[in-house]
Write a protein that holds these residues in place. Structure first.
Motif, PDB file in Angstrom:
ATOM      1  N   GLY A 169       0.862  -1.165   0.000  1.00  0.00           N
ATOM      2  CA  GLY A 169       0.000   0.000   0.000  1.00  0.00           C
ATOM      3  C   GLY A 169       0.908   1.227   0.000  1.00  0.00           C
ATOM      4  O   GLY A 169       1.971   1.212   0.629  1.00  0.00           O
ATOM      5  N   ARG A 170       0.516   2.253  -0.697  1.00  0.00           N
ATOM      6  CA  ARG A 170       1.362   3.439  -0.831  1.00  0.00           C
ATOM      7  C   ARG A 170       0.664   4.675  -0.275  1.00  0.00           C
ATOM      8  O   ARG A 170      -0.565   4.722  -0.194  1.00  0.00           O
ATOM      9  CB  ARG A 170       1.704   3.665  -2.302  1.00  0.00           C
ATOM     10  N   LEU A 171       1.463   5.650   0.084  1.00  0.00           N
ATOM     11  CA  LEU A 171       0.949   6.914   0.580  1.00  0.00           C
ATOM     12  C   LEU A 171      -0.118   7.446  -0.380  1.00  0.00           C
ATOM     13  O   LEU A 171       0.101   7.505  -1.594  1.00  0.00           O
ATOM     14  CB  LEU A 171       2.099   7.926   0.710  1.00  0.00           C
ATOM     15  N   GLY A 172      -1.276   7.767   0.152  1.00  0.00           N
ATOM     16  CA  GLY A 172      -2.385   8.265  -0.664  1.00  0.00           C
ATOM     17  C   GLY A 172      -3.339   7.206  -1.157  1.00  0.00           C
ATOM     18  O   GLY A 172      -4.443   7.529  -1.613  1.00  0.00           O
ATOM     19  N   ASP A 173      -2.941   5.932  -1.109  1.00  0.00           N
ATOM     20  CA  ASP A 173      -3.837   4.852  -1.535  1.00  0.00           C
ATOM     21  C   ASP A 173      -5.075   4.799  -0.649  1.00  0.00           C
ATOM     22  O   ASP A 173      -5.019   5.066   0.551  1.00  0.00           O
ATOM     23  CB  ASP A 173      -3.146   3.485  -1.449  1.00  0.00           C
ATOM     24  N   ARG A 174      -6.172   4.425  -1.245  1.00  0.00           N
ATOM     25  CA  ARG A 174      -7.397   4.132  -0.506  1.00  0.00           C
ATOM     26  C   ARG A 174      -7.469   2.616  -0.415  1.00  0.00           C
ATOM     27  O   ARG A 174      -7.664   1.928  -1.426  1.00  0.00           O
ATOM     28  CB  ARG A 174      -8.612   4.690  -1.242  1.00  0.00           C
ATOM     29  N   LEU A 175      -7.251   2.070   0.778  1.00  0.00           N
ATOM     30  CA  LEU A 175      -7.316   0.620   0.976  1.00  0.00           C
ATOM     31  C   LEU A 175      -8.735   0.223   1.333  1.00  0.00           C
ATOM     32  O   LEU A 175      -9.381   0.847   2.184  1.00  0.00           O
ATOM     33  CB  LEU A 175      -6.347   0.181   2.068  1.00  0.00           C
ATOM     34  N   ILE A 176      -9.210  -0.826   0.701  1.00  0.00           N
ATOM     35  CA  ILE A 176     -10.568  -1.326   0.880  1.00  0.00           C
ATOM     36  C   ILE A 176     -10.474  -2.782   1.322  1.00  0.00           C
ATOM     37  O   ILE A 176      -9.908  -3.621   0.608  1.00  0.00           O
ATOM     38  CB  ILE A 176     -11.364  -1.209  -0.432  1.00  0.00           C
ATOM     39  N   ALA A 177     -11.016  -3.073   2.503  1.00  0.00           N
ATOM     40  CA  ALA A 177     -10.996  -4.434   3.052  1.00  0.00           C
ATOM     41  C   ALA A 177     -12.412  -4.990   3.011  1.00  0.00           C
ATOM     42  O   ALA A 177     -13.318  -4.449   3.661  1.00  0.00           O
ATOM     43  CB  ALA A 177     -10.467  -4.422   4.479  1.00  0.00           C
ATOM     44  N   ARG A 178     -12.597  -6.065   2.237  1.00  0.00           N
ATOM     45  CA  ARG A 178     -13.905  -6.706   2.114  1.00  0.00           C
ATOM     46  C   ARG A 178     -13.863  -8.067   2.799  1.00  0.00           C
ATOM     47  O   ARG A 178     -13.162  -8.966   2.325  1.00  0.00           O
ATOM     48  CB  ARG A 178     -14.284  -6.863   0.645  1.00  0.00           C
ATOM     49  N   ALA A 179     -14.615  -8.177   3.883  1.00  0.00           N
ATOM     50  CA  ALA A 179     -14.676  -9.423   4.651  1.00  0.00           C
ATOM     51  C   ALA A 179     -15.922 -10.204   4.253  1.00  0.00           C
ATOM     52  O   ALA A 179     -17.014  -9.637   4.151  1.00  0.00           O
ATOM     53  CB  ALA A 179     -14.716  -9.126   6.143  1.00  0.00           C
ATOM     54  N   THR A 180     -15.729 -11.508   4.043  1.00  0.00           N
ATOM     55  CA  THR A 180     -16.819 -12.388   3.633  1.00  0.00           C
ATOM     56  C   THR A 180     -16.790 -13.660   4.468  1.00  0.00           C
ATOM     57  O   THR A 180     -15.744 -14.286   4.609  1.00  0.00           O
ATOM     58  CB  THR A 180     -16.675 -12.766   2.146  1.00  0.00           C
ATOM     59  N   GLU A 181     -17.939 -14.033   4.970  1.00  0.00           N
ATOM     60  CA  GLU A 181     -18.057 -15.274   5.733  1.00  0.00           C
ATOM     61  C   GLU A 181     -17.938 -16.470   4.790  1.00  0.00           C
ATOM     62  O   GLU A 181     -18.622 -16.543   3.777  1.00  0.00           O
ATOM     63  CB  GLU A 181     -19.422 -15.288   6.432  1.00  0.00           C
TER      64      GLU A 181
END
Length: 141
Positions: free
Chosen positions: A90-102
């Motif tokens: 991940g880099r400075l300015g990135d928008r990280l999106i974490a998608r959790a799924t059962e």
């Protein structure tokens, strides 16, 4: 109450006391039964000595998404075991999106996969969390 409403109310109750996720700069994008999406913009204080997002920050984002997914049924649930594989930085300015799924829920034990991607859809990390339901609820029903 629908399962979506229960998940949203559970997330609202957890978020009210979740100082750690707020402190890190996370935002809840979506929750539903057995799933959750949290996001974080990588800022300078999230970066390590290599100038990239610290792995602990990525893990924390994935772990928080996991927590909101496995608590979505208003049953107090904690982590039993977690693992992560980093696939890109991940880099400075990135928008990280974490998608959790059962993946599975049997009795008190659950398995959840969390994919962490950047704003371009590039995979940053793959996380697997094992959960265990404990006594209690997040709100009175």
């Amino acid at each position: 109450m629908t399962s979506k409403q229960r998940a949203e109310k559970s997330a609202e109750a957890m978020w009210a006391s979740d100082a750690a996720s707020k402190w890190a700069g996370m935002e809840i994008a979506d929750v539903d039964e057995g799933r959750a999406t949290l996001e974080l913009t990588v800022k300078a204080h999230h970066c390590n000595g290599h100038g990239i997002c610290h792995g602990g920050v990525t893990f924390m984002l994935a772990d928080s998404a996991f927590a909101f997914a496995c608590n979505s049924r208003n049953q107090s649930t904690v982590a039993q075991s977690n693992s992560i594989t980093f696939t890109a930085a991940g880099r400075l300015g990135d928008r990280l999106i974490a998608r959790a799924t059962e993946v599975s829920l049997t009795g008190r034990s659950g398995i959840y996969d969390v994919a962490v991607e950047n704003q371009n859809g590039e995979m940053i990390a793959a996380f697997r969390g094992l959960s265990r339901a404990i006594k209690g609820q997040l709100f009175d029903e």
